[in-house]
Design a protein around this motif. Sequence first.
Motif, PDB file in Angstrom:
ATOM      1  N   VAL A   1       0.838  -1.205   0.000  1.00  0.00           N
ATOM      2  CA  VAL A   1       0.000   0.000   0.000  1.00  0.00           C
ATOM      3  C   VAL A   1       0.870   1.251   0.000  1.00  0.00           C
ATOM      4  CG1 VAL A   1      -1.604   1.376   1.375  1.00  0.00           C
ATOM      5  CG2 VAL A   1      -2.027  -1.060   1.048  1.00  0.00           C
ATOM      6  N   ARG A   2       1.855   1.297   0.874  1.00  0.00           N
ATOM      7  CA  ARG A   2       2.718   2.479   0.965  1.00  0.00           C
ATOM      8  C   ARG A   2       3.489   2.706  -0.331  1.00  0.00           C
ATOM      9  NH1 ARG A   2       3.601   0.429   6.283  1.00  0.00           N
ATOM     10  NH2 ARG A   2       5.531  -0.570   5.582  1.00  0.00           N
ATOM     11  N   ALA A   3       3.997   1.618  -0.939  1.00  0.00           N
ATOM     12  CA  ALA A   3       4.777   1.754  -2.166  1.00  0.00           C
ATOM     13  C   ALA A   3       3.928   2.282  -3.319  1.00  0.00           C
ATOM     14  CB  ALA A   3       5.401   0.406  -2.541  1.00  0.00           C
ATOM     15  N   VAL A   4       2.699   1.791  -3.437  1.00  0.00           N
ATOM     16  CA  VAL A   4       1.825   2.248  -4.523  1.00  0.00           C
ATOM     17  C   VAL A   4       1.378   3.686  -4.271  1.00  0.00           C
ATOM     18  CG1 VAL A   4      -0.299   1.786  -5.796  1.00  0.00           C
ATOM     19  CG2 VAL A   4       1.107  -0.123  -5.018  1.00  0.00           C
ATOM     20  N   GLU A   5       1.162   4.041  -3.016  1.00  0.00           N
ATOM     21  CA  GLU A   5       0.831   5.431  -2.687  1.00  0.00           C
ATOM     22  C   GLU A   5       1.976   6.361  -3.068  1.00  0.00           C
ATOM     23  OE1 GLU A   5      -2.258   5.066   1.099  1.00  0.00           O
ATOM     24  OE2 GLU A   5      -0.094   5.188   1.476  1.00  0.00           O
ATOM     25  N   ARG A   6       3.198   5.971  -2.727  1.00  0.00           N
ATOM     26  CA  ARG A   6       4.353   6.804  -3.066  1.00  0.00           C
ATOM     27  C   ARG A   6       4.535   6.926  -4.573  1.00  0.00           C
ATOM     28  NH1 ARG A   6       6.814   4.013   1.390  1.00  0.00           N
ATOM     29  NH2 ARG A   6       7.808   2.572  -0.082  1.00  0.00           N
ATOM     30  N   ALA A   7       4.117   5.887  -5.307  1.00  0.00           N
ATOM     31  CA  ALA A   7       4.235   5.928  -6.771  1.00  0.00           C
ATOM     32  C   ALA A   7       3.222   6.867  -7.406  1.00  0.00           C
ATOM     33  CB  ALA A   7       4.082   4.520  -7.345  1.00  0.00           C
ATOM     34  N   GLY A   8       2.181   7.258  -6.636  1.00  0.00           N
ATOM     35  CA  GLY A   8       1.279   8.277  -7.156  1.00  0.00           C
ATOM     36  C   GLY A   8      -0.182   7.906  -7.242  1.00  0.00           C
ATOM     37  N   ALA A   9      -0.645   6.931  -6.440  1.00  0.00           N
ATOM     38  CA  ALA A   9      -2.044   6.510  -6.500  1.00  0.00           C
ATOM     39  C   ALA A   9      -2.735   6.739  -5.166  1.00  0.00           C
ATOM     40  CB  ALA A   9      -2.139   5.030  -6.874  1.00  0.00           C
ATOM     41  N   ASP A  10      -4.047   6.834  -5.215  1.00  0.00           N
ATOM     42  CA  ASP A  10      -4.876   6.775  -4.017  1.00  0.00           C
ATOM     43  C   ASP A  10      -5.237   5.307  -3.798  1.00  0.00           C
ATOM     44  OD1 ASP A  10      -4.857   9.513  -3.584  1.00  0.00           O
ATOM     45  OD2 ASP A  10      -6.613   9.856  -4.832  1.00  0.00           O
ATOM     46  N   VAL A  11      -4.832   4.749  -2.675  1.00  0.00           N
ATOM     47  CA  VAL A  11      -4.880   3.298  -2.475  1.00  0.00           C
ATOM     48  C   VAL A  11      -5.857   2.925  -1.367  1.00  0.00           C
ATOM     49  CG1 VAL A  11      -3.509   1.229  -2.006  1.00  0.00           C
ATOM     50  CG2 VAL A  11      -2.473   3.173  -3.206  1.00  0.00           C
ATOM     51  N   THR A  12      -6.624   1.868  -1.617  1.00  0.00           N
ATOM     52  CA  THR A  12      -7.530   1.299  -0.628  1.00  0.00           C
ATOM     53  C   THR A  12      -7.187  -0.168  -0.431  1.00  0.00           C
ATOM     54  OG1 THR A  12      -9.334   2.774  -1.314  1.00  0.00           O
ATOM     55  CG2 THR A  12      -9.932   0.825  -0.040  1.00  0.00           C
ATOM     56  N   LEU A  13      -6.973  -0.569   0.813  1.00  0.00           N
ATOM     57  CA  LEU A  13      -6.780  -1.984   1.145  1.00  0.00           C
ATOM     58  C   LEU A  13      -8.157  -2.573   1.417  1.00  0.00           C
ATOM     59  CD1 LEU A  13      -4.925  -4.373   1.855  1.00  0.00           C
ATOM     60  CD2 LEU A  13      -4.817  -3.469   4.188  1.00  0.00           C
ATOM     61  N   THR A  14      -8.557  -3.566   0.617  1.00  0.00           N
ATOM     62  CA  THR A  14      -9.947  -3.997   0.685  1.00  0.00           C
ATOM     63  C   THR A  14     -10.123  -5.460   0.306  1.00  0.00           C
ATOM     64  OG1 THR A  14     -12.182  -3.469  -0.116  1.00  0.00           O
ATOM     65  CG2 THR A  14     -10.399  -3.349  -1.725  1.00  0.00           C
ATOM     66  N   SER A  15     -11.184  -6.067   0.823  1.00  0.00           N
ATOM     67  CA  SER A  15     -11.638  -7.373   0.346  1.00  0.00           C
ATOM     68  C   SER A  15     -13.035  -7.249  -0.256  1.00  0.00           C
ATOM     69  CB  SER A  15     -11.652  -8.384   1.503  1.00  0.00           C
ATOM     70  OG  SER A  15     -12.507  -7.940   2.549  1.00  0.00           O
ATOM     71  N   ASP A  16     -13.525  -6.018  -0.384  1.00  0.00           N
ATOM     72  CA  ASP A  16     -14.855  -5.760  -0.918  1.00  0.00           C
ATOM     73  C   ASP A  16     -14.853  -5.920  -2.439  1.00  0.00           C
ATOM     74  OD1 ASP A  16     -16.813  -3.511  -2.166  1.00  0.00           O
ATOM     75  OD2 ASP A  16     -17.668  -4.310  -0.305  1.00  0.00           O
ATOM     76  N   GLN A  17     -15.735  -6.755  -2.931  1.00  0.00           N
ATOM     77  CA  GLN A  17     -15.758  -7.058  -4.353  1.00  0.00           C
ATOM     78  C   GLN A  17     -16.043  -5.822  -5.191  1.00  0.00           C
ATOM     79  OE1 GLN A  17     -18.232 -10.381  -5.421  1.00  0.00           O
ATOM     80  NE2 GLN A  17     -18.023 -10.036  -7.613  1.00  0.00           N
ATOM     81  N   GLY A  18     -16.996  -5.012  -4.773  1.00  0.00           N
ATOM     82  CA  GLY A  18     -17.351  -3.826  -5.539  1.00  0.00           C
ATOM     83  C   GLY A  18     -16.202  -2.841  -5.639  1.00  0.00           C
ATOM     84  N   VAL A  19     -15.523  -2.605  -4.520  1.00  0.00           N
ATOM     85  CA  VAL A  19     -14.390  -1.682  -4.513  1.00  0.00           C
ATOM     86  C   VAL A  19     -13.254  -2.213  -5.375  1.00  0.00           C
ATOM     87  CG1 VAL A  19     -12.632  -0.595  -3.056  1.00  0.00           C
ATOM     88  CG2 VAL A  19     -14.989  -0.780  -2.236  1.00  0.00           C
TER      89      VAL A  19
END
Length: 215
Positions: free
Chosen positions: A24-42
């Motif tokens: 999560v931290r690495a993808v955020e630093r790369a420039g994305a808004d990140v959500t950690l989720t198990s929700d199918q819709g998200v």
Amino acid sequence: MGGRVSRPTVAVLDYGSGNLRSVVRAVERAGADVTLTSDQGVAESADGLVVPGVGAFAECMKGLKSVRGDRIIDRRLMGSRPVLGICVGMQIMFAEGIEHGVETEGCGEWPGVVEALQAPIVPHMGWNTVSVPDNSRMFAGIEDERFYFVHSYGVREWKLETRPPFPEPAVTWTEYADDRFVSAAENGPLWATQFHPEKSGDAGAQLLRNWLAVL
């Protein structure tokens, strides 16, 4: 004055496996808004989906199916929506995994069998180079860099097949001892790495930025 440039949205699939917070931290630093989720819709609606994974193939598949992750991946790919698999999150994209004589069905997005590396010392742990195919978008600007691996299993043979409507897979290989294995692959909206971009320093960060650029 121009408006704020929007950041892509990325869902990191939480199915009980992987270095979730570091991813999560690495993808955020790369420039994305990140959500950690198990929700199918998200997970299905985000611009990009990351599927991390560590440990045993069978346990990862069990966890993935518990949150319908195999369905999420397949539905995203049917809609040409990007997915990035990391480590065992790459391995489960293949047809089958064999560990300690136990055969486990994978997601089947690619042909190939995940099996034990044939090397005198396992796990294969540490930094190694990769052999990148021409015109790789994943490795643009980092073709000659090293990446960080931790694994005892891999795909050692892969008969290339095209999954319509996607182009032929671009496959990256790595040599270890007298063996070699698939270290990355990019095939339309499905990208995956056997190594850990989140542990691979500047080169890994650039790879994540390259992926975000295609979202």
